[in-house]
Design a protein around this motif. Structure first.
Motif, PDB file in Angstrom:
ATOM      1  N   ARG A 568       0.841  -1.212   0.000  1.00 25.41           N
ATOM      2  CA  ARG A 568       0.000   0.000   0.000  1.00 25.41           C
ATOM      3  C   ARG A 568       0.866   1.249   0.000  1.00 25.41           C
ATOM      4  O   ARG A 568       1.975   1.241   0.541  1.00 25.41           O
ATOM      5  CB  ARG A 568      -0.900   0.020   1.228  1.00 25.41           C
ATOM      6  CG  ARG A 568      -1.999  -1.035   1.247  1.00 25.41           C
ATOM      7  CD  ARG A 568      -2.925  -0.818   2.447  1.00 25.41           C
ATOM      8  NE  ARG A 568      -4.075  -1.720   2.420  1.00 25.41           N
ATOM      9  CZ  ARG A 568      -4.077  -2.906   3.002  1.00 25.41           C
ATOM     10  NH1 ARG A 568      -2.987  -3.322   3.645  1.00 25.41           N
ATOM     11  NH2 ARG A 568      -5.147  -3.679   2.945  1.00 25.41           N
ATOM     12  N   ILE A 570       1.482   4.516   1.653  1.00 17.97           N
ATOM     13  CA  ILE A 570       1.079   5.106   2.932  1.00 17.97           C
ATOM     14  C   ILE A 570       1.489   6.568   3.051  1.00 17.97           C
ATOM     15  O   ILE A 570       0.903   7.310   3.850  1.00 17.97           O
ATOM     16  CB  ILE A 570       1.648   4.292   4.113  1.00 17.97           C
ATOM     17  CG1 ILE A 570       3.176   4.256   4.071  1.00 17.97           C
ATOM     18  CG2 ILE A 570       1.070   2.883   4.126  1.00 17.97           C
ATOM     19  CD1 ILE A 570       3.797   3.633   5.309  1.00 17.97           C
ATOM     20  N   GLU A 571       2.512   7.005   2.286  1.00 20.27           N
ATOM     21  CA  GLU A 571       2.937   8.400   2.324  1.00 20.27           C
ATOM     22  C   GLU A 571       3.438   8.820   0.950  1.00 20.27           C
ATOM     23  O   GLU A 571       3.992   8.006   0.198  1.00 20.27           O
ATOM     24  CB  GLU A 571       4.053   8.608   3.364  1.00 20.27           C
ATOM     25  CG  GLU A 571       3.598   8.384   4.803  1.00 20.27           C
ATOM     26  CD  GLU A 571       4.726   8.543   5.805  1.00 20.27           C
ATOM     27  OE1 GLU A 571       4.511   8.234   6.981  1.00 20.27           O
ATOM     28  OE2 GLU A 571       5.833   8.975   5.408  1.00 20.27           O
TER      29      GLU A 571
END
Length: 607
Positions: A568, A570-571
C-alpha cells in the motif's frame, strides 16, 4: 489433463502432432524415413515369401542353372541397390536431418520459453512440464515418425506374409494371437509403468540437475569452499537419488513381470510354436512337402520379426504419445502476456504514468493493494519501503511482466495492455536488482542486442557514467573482453559492485524516455554510491526517472517519494514534506541517518 489420464484418441492426436511438427522442420527426414521403412519391409517379404519360393520351386522343377543364376543375380542387384540407398539414408540423410530436427524443435521451444509470461517460471508444475518437454524432445519426435511409418508399412507387410502363409496352412494363422496378447496387453501395461516412473522421477531429476549445475558453475565455487553448503548439496543429491531409487524399486517388479510375458508371447510362443507345428505337419502327418516346409519356415521367421517390429512400433507410438503430451502442451500453451503481442504503437514522448487502484496477487497472496499514484514527464520519483513492501513488483507490473488482478495502469492516458508489447517496453530502460551478467563481451552486455550509431563511443560513455570505465580499460581487450572465464581463459571476472555498475551502464546506454533503477547501488560502497547517484540525477534532467533505493539518503533530491508498506502507498511527497510529516518515512530516515552517519552538515535529525 494429466498424462496418466490420456485417452487413446488423445495419444494418437499427440503422435499426429509430432509428425506434423517433424514435417514442418524437415520434410526430407519424414519422406526418407517412409522410403527406407518401405525398403526394409519389402526386402523381408520379398526374400522370405518370393525369393526362397522361386528358388525352391525352380529346384523342384529342375530348371537350368542359368535360369536360377539369372534370377539370383537380378535379385542380388536389387538387394544391392536397396543397401546402397540404406547406407545413404543412414549415414547422410538421417544424421543431417536429425540435427536439423533437433535445431528446429529447440528453436521453437526456446522461442516459446521466451514468449511465456514470467509467472510460468515461478510455477513449479509448469516448470516441471517445461523440463519434461525439453527432455530429448527431438528423439521422441524422431521415434514417432519412424514408428508411424513402421506401423503403416508393417501392417501391409503383415497382410502380404499372412496371405502367403494362408496359401500353405490356414491354422498357422492362429499363432498371430500370441504377439497380439504380448504387445497389446503386456507391452501396453509395461509402457504405462515406465511413464509413471518417469513422471514420479522428474521432480527428483530436476534437483539432481540443479546440484550438478551448481557444482560446475563458477558462481558457486567460493561458497562451496568457504561455507558448509557442500553438505547441503550432498544431502539434496542423496535425498533425490534415494527418492529415484524408491520410485525405480516401486516399478521394478511390475515392469519385469510385464517384460517377461511380453517377450514370451511376442517372440517365443509364435516363433517356436509355428516351427514345431510345421515340423509336426511334415514329419508326423506328412501333409506338407519339404519345399513347403522350407518356405513356410522362412515365412514364419519373417512373420515373427515383422509382427515383433510392428507391435514394437505400435507401443512406441503409444509410449511417445504420452511423452509428447508435455511438448505439445508447452508449445500450444496460450500465453497470458505473449511477448509478441501486437497492439497500438506508443507515442515517442512519455507524458504520464498512472496506477489506478491496482491490485496484484502472487500465489493467492495479495502483494499490491489498491495502489494509486501518478508520475509525470520529467519527474524523478523514488519508491521506498521495507523489504517485501512491493517496490520491485510495481516495476514488473509497469513493464508488463505481470498484469494486475484488478485496476488499470495507464501510460499517456492509455491502458498499457492495449500497446504493442515490444514497442511499449522500449519506452523504458531498466536496471533490475537481481540482474544477470551474460557470457558475452562487455560491449554486448551493455548494448544487450541493440544496435546504435557509434556503438563503441556509446558503450564507453555509459561505462563512465556507471563508474566502471577505468576497470574495463585495464582489461586486455577493453570493452571487447568476454565476461566470465567459462568460454575464454582471458575472460573477465568482475566484483559484485563492478558487475552492478555494468548492469547500470545498460540503462544509461538505452535511449528510452523513462529510466528505472531498482536498487542500483546495493553492492557499492558509500563513495561509489554517491558518484553513481550523482550521475543518475544528471540523467534525470533529460528523462523521467523512477528508482528504488533502500538508502534514503539517496532520494532526498527526488521530486517525489512514495513510501510503501505491505503493498500500500502510505505516504507521498518530497523528502522535506515527508520529514515534516514525521511519519514512517521520517522514522526510517532517522534510523538510517544515525546508523550510517548520513545526515548532511547542519541538518538536524528532526528536519
Amino acid at each position: 489433463m494429466k498424462e496418466k489420464e490420456l485417452s487413446f484418441a488423445k495419444t494418437i492426436q499427440n503422435d499426429w502432432y509430432a509428425i506434423k511438427l517433424g514435417f514442418s522442420i524437415s520434410k526430407s527426414l519424414v519422406i526418407n524415413t517412409f522410403f527406407w521403412s518401405m525398403a526394409i519391409y519389402f526386402e523381408w517379404v520379398f526374400f522370405d515369401a518370393i525369393f526362397l519360393r522361386e528358388i525352391v520351386g525352380a529346384l523342384d522343377e529342375n530348371k537350368s542353372f542359368n535360369e536360377i543364376f539369372g534370377f539370383i543375380a537380378v535379385c542380388g542387384l536389387l538387394f544391392c541397390l536397396i543397401n546402397l540407398y540404406g547406407n545413404y539414408v543412414e549415414n547422410v540423410v538421417f544424421p543431417l536431418q536429425t540435427t536439423r530436427l533437433y535445431g528446429g524443435i529447440y528453436r521453437k521451444l526456446y522461442a516459446k520459453a521466451r514468449n511465456v509470461e514470467l509467472k510460468c517460471y515461478e510455477d513449479s508444475e509448469f516448470y516441471n512440464r517445461y523440463t519434461m518437454a525439453m527432455d530429448e524432445a527431438e528423439t521422441k519426435v524422431r521415434e514417432i515418425i519412424t514408428s508411424f511409418w513402421g506401423v503403416l508399412l508393417g501392417a501391409v507387410a503383415t497382410a502380404a506374409v499372412f496371405g502367403f502363409m494362408y496359401e500353405i496352412d490356414h491354422l498357422a494363422m492362429l499363432f498371430i494371437i500370441c504377439p497380439l496378447v504380448g504387445n497389446f496387453l503386456f507391452g501396453n501395461r509395461k509402457n504405462k509403468y515406465e511413464f509413471k516412473r518417469y513422471q514420479e522421477q522428474a521432480p527428483n531429476d530436476k534437483v539432481l540437475n540443479y546440484v550438478n549445475r551448481t557444482m560446475y558453475v563458477s558462481d558457486y565455487a567460493k561458497e562451496i569452499r568457504i561455507f558448509q553448503i557442500f553438505r547441503l548439496l550432498k544431502k539434496q543429491y542423496h535425498d533425490a537419488t534415494q527418492k529415484n531409487i524408491s520410485v525405480a524399486v516401486k516399478y521394478a517388479f511390475p515392469n519385469a513381470v510385464m517384460s517377461f510375458w511380453k517377450n514370451t508371447f511376442s517372440f517365443t510362443a509364435i516363433f517356436e510354436g509355428v516351427l514345431l507345428y510345421a515340423v509336426y505337419r511334415n514329419l508326423v502327418t506328412g501333409s506338407i512337402s519339404l519345399a513347403q516346409l522350407t518356405v513356410m519356415s522362412s515365412l514364419m521367421v519373417a512373420m515373427t520379426w515383422i509382427l515383433i517390429r510392428l507391435f514394437e512400433d505400435v507401443m512406441k507410438i503409444m509410449k511417445n504419445g504420452l511423452f509428447i503430451n508435455n511438448l505439445r502442451g508447452f508449445l500450444e500453451y496460450e500465453e497470458m502476456i505473449p511477448e509478441d503481442q501486437k497492439g497500438v504503437l506508443p507515442e515517442k514522448e512519455f507524458e504520464s504514468l498512472v496506477f489506478d487502484n491496482v491490485c496484484f496477487s502472487y500465489k493467492d497472496e495479495e502483494t499490491i493493494k489498491n495502489l494509486s499514484f501518478e508520475l509525470r514527464k520529467g519527474e524523478i520519483v523514488a519508491l521506498v519501503g521495507h523489504n517485501g513492501a512491493g517496490k520491485t513488483t510495481i516495476v514488473k507490473l509497469l513493464l508488463r511482466l505481470y498484469d494486475p488482478v484488478s485496476g488499470v495502469i495507464r501510460v499517456n492516458g492509455r491502458d498499457i495492455r492495449e500497446y504493442d508489447l515490444h514497442a511499449y517496453r522500449e519506452m523504458f530502460a531498466t536496471t533490475f536488482q537481481d540482474f544477470s551478467i551474460m557470457g558475452m563481451t562487455i560491449k554486448e552486455n551493455v548494448l544487450m542486442g541493440r544496435h546504435y550509431e557509434n556503438e563503441d563511443e556509446l558503450v564507453e560513455k555509459s561505462l563512465k557514467r556507471a563508474g566502471v570505465y577505468e576497470k574495463v580499460q585495464s582489461l586486455p581487450k577493453g570493452i571487447h573482453t568476454m565476461m566470465t572465464k567459462e568460454f575464454e581463459e582471458d575472460g573477465a571476472v568482475l566484483s559484485g559492485g563492478e558487475n552492478q555498475k555494468l548492469a547500470v551502464a545498460r540503462t544509461f546506454a538505452k535511449n528510452s524516455p523513462v529510466k528505472i533503477f531498482d536498487e542500483p547501488s546495493s553492492a557499492l560502497d558509500p563513495i561509489a554510491e554517491y558518484e553513481l547517484f550523482k550521475n543518475i540525477m544528471k540523467e534525470g534532467r533529460a528523462h523521467t526517472m523512477l528508482f528504488i533505493s533502500h538508502r534514503l539518503s539517496s532520494v532526498k533530491s527526488c521530486d517525489k517519494v512514495f513510501m510503501l508498506e505491505d503493498g500500500r502507498l502510505i505516504e507521498e511527497g518530497s523528502h522535506r514534506q515527508l520529514m515534516e510529516l514525521s511519519g514512517s518515512y521520517a522514522q526510517m530516515y532517522k534510523k538510517q541517518a544515525m546508523n550510517y552517519l548520513a545526515l548532511d552538515e547542519g541538518e538536524e535529525v528532526g528536519s
